[in-house]
Enzyme design. Structure first.
Site, mmCIF file in Angstrom:
data_model
loop_
_atom_site.group_PDB
_atom_site.id
_atom_site.type_symbol
_atom_site.label_atom_id
_atom_site.label_comp_id
_atom_site.label_asym_id
_atom_site.label_seq_id
_atom_site.Cartn_x
_atom_site.Cartn_y
_atom_site.Cartn_z
ATOM 1 N N LYS A 119 69.036 -1.555 -3.741
ATOM 2 C CA LYS A 119 69.000 -0.282 -2.764
ATOM 3 C C LYS A 119 68.209 -1.471 -0.961
ATOM 4 O O LYS A 119 66.786 -1.832 -1.487
ATOM 5 C CB LYS A 119 67.937 0.299 -2.194
ATOM 6 C CG LYS A 119 68.556 1.288 -1.476
ATOM 7 C CD LYS A 119 67.583 3.218 -1.471
ATOM 8 C CE LYS A 119 67.350 3.234 0.423
ATOM 9 N NZ LYS A 119 66.531 4.890 0.136
ATOM 10 N N ALA A 206 68.376 10.415 3.354
ATOM 11 C CA ALA A 206 66.968 10.687 3.574
ATOM 12 C C ALA A 206 67.791 12.084 4.500
ATOM 13 O O ALA A 206 69.143 12.088 5.067
ATOM 14 C CB ALA A 206 66.967 9.934 5.020
ATOM 15 N N ASN A 228 64.764 11.933 -2.744
ATOM 16 C CA ASN A 228 62.746 11.725 -2.671
ATOM 17 C C ASN A 228 62.227 13.215 -2.923
ATOM 18 O O ASN A 228 61.689 14.031 -3.724
ATOM 19 C CB ASN A 228 62.790 10.649 -2.998
ATOM 20 C CG ASN A 228 61.196 9.918 -3.606
ATOM 21 O OD1 ASN A 228 60.269 9.055 -3.726
ATOM 22 N ND2 ASN A 228 60.526 11.457 -4.843
ATOM 23 N N THR A 229 61.903 13.418 -1.618
ATOM 24 C CA THR A 229 61.268 13.774 -0.505
ATOM 25 C C THR A 229 61.071 15.442 -1.160
ATOM 26 O O THR A 229 60.198 16.503 -1.119
ATOM 27 C CB THR A 229 60.459 14.094 0.311
ATOM 28 O OG1 THR A 229 60.497 12.767 0.299
ATOM 29 C CG2 THR A 229 59.025 14.692 1.147
#
EC number: 2.8.1.10
Length: 279
Positions: A119, A206, A228-229
């Site tokens: 990535k 994102a 992720n977050t």
């Protein structure tokens, strides 16, 4: 306008419908369309529990921040997420130039015994983590020529997405909103332009904050979602990972099913009006 072919829905012998609908990236098929990161968890145990709950098969690792063998005296993430169980997707988080990104991924290839799927992200500003597209395009061209299968984080710009595809990237990954913001999909129109014209997988990367954001991305026609977050930053990461798994699956099924047309200023009763008792 180019439209990507959908995989068929087939009926199994129980009468339920299942999708023969893998995500194919760089010639390899995956059953899950949810890709997850490995940062921001309290420890490696929580990381593994959340990833198991997500059902993800591809997990992305920030080479500059996570030990996968470059620091032999520190805990190794690959002991928790073995490459024979998961597809490790090394990323270039923290890189601000094409040269740094290329150098980082060449190191990752050495650490992962020639692993080619990566990535790419080249950032432009440490305060908003928006991609630096000129440097991203430069790095992508170098990496593709060097034999990498490049999944690339990019702006939600249809023209630059097409340029990355023309370079030979394996997937384009436009942001929904800023990394770590949890703001969801701020510009669905640009995203649809990218999706409708792409011949390679398009994954939102994102900005996802909760399960409904993931479902919306999939309903728009995205091939997958990377996050992720949204999971690691939740009050209960393992439970959120499970929610994200279901959201991605539901969004994909809704996209394949095709939503009913929107009808403004008119009603259409769901039950028949003919033959009513007393009529």
């Amino acid at each position: 306008m180019h439209r990507r072919k959908l995989h068929p829905i087939i009926e199994n012998n129980t009468g339920f419908h299942t999708m023969n609908d893998p995500l194919v990236i760089a010639g390899k098929s995956y059953g899950s369309r949810l890709l997850v990161g490995t940062g921001k968890y309290k420890d490696f145990t929580e990381t593994r529990e959340a990833i198991d709950a997500s059902g993800a098969q591809i997990v992305t690792v920030a080479i500059r921040r996570t030990n996968i063998g470059q620091n032999p005296d520190e805990p190794n993430l690959l002991d928790v997420l073995p490459p024979d169980r998961f597809t490790i997707l090394p990323n270039t988080a923290g890189c601000y130039t094409a040269d740094d990104a290329v150098r980082t991924l060449r190191l990752a290839r050495e650490l992962l015994d020639g692993h080619a799927l990566v990535k790419l992200e080249v950032l432009g500003d440490p305060s908003n983590l928006f991609p630096n597209m000129p440097e991203t395009l430069k790095a992508a061209e170098i990496l593709v020529k060097d034999g990498f299968d490049v999944m690339v984080y990019c702006a939600d710009d249809p023209i630059q997405a097409r340029m990355l595809e023309d370079i030979g990237c394996a997937a384009v990954m436009p942001l929904a909103s800023l990394i770590g913001s949890g703001m969801g999909i701020l510009n669905p129109w640009n995203l649809r332009l990218i999706i409708d014209n792409a011949k390679v997988p398009v994954l939102v990367d994102a900005g996802v904050g909760t399960a409904s954001d993931a479902a919306i991305a999939m309903e728009l026609g995205c091939d997958g979602v990377l996050m992720n977050t949204a999971i690691a930053g939740a009050g209960q990461p393992v439970l959120m990972a499970s929610a994200m798994k279901k959201a991605v699956e539901a969004g994909r099924e809704a996209f394949l099913a095709g939503r009913m047309p929107r009808k403004f200023y008119s009603a259409d009763p769901s039950s028949p009006t003919q033959g009513l008792i007393g009529s």
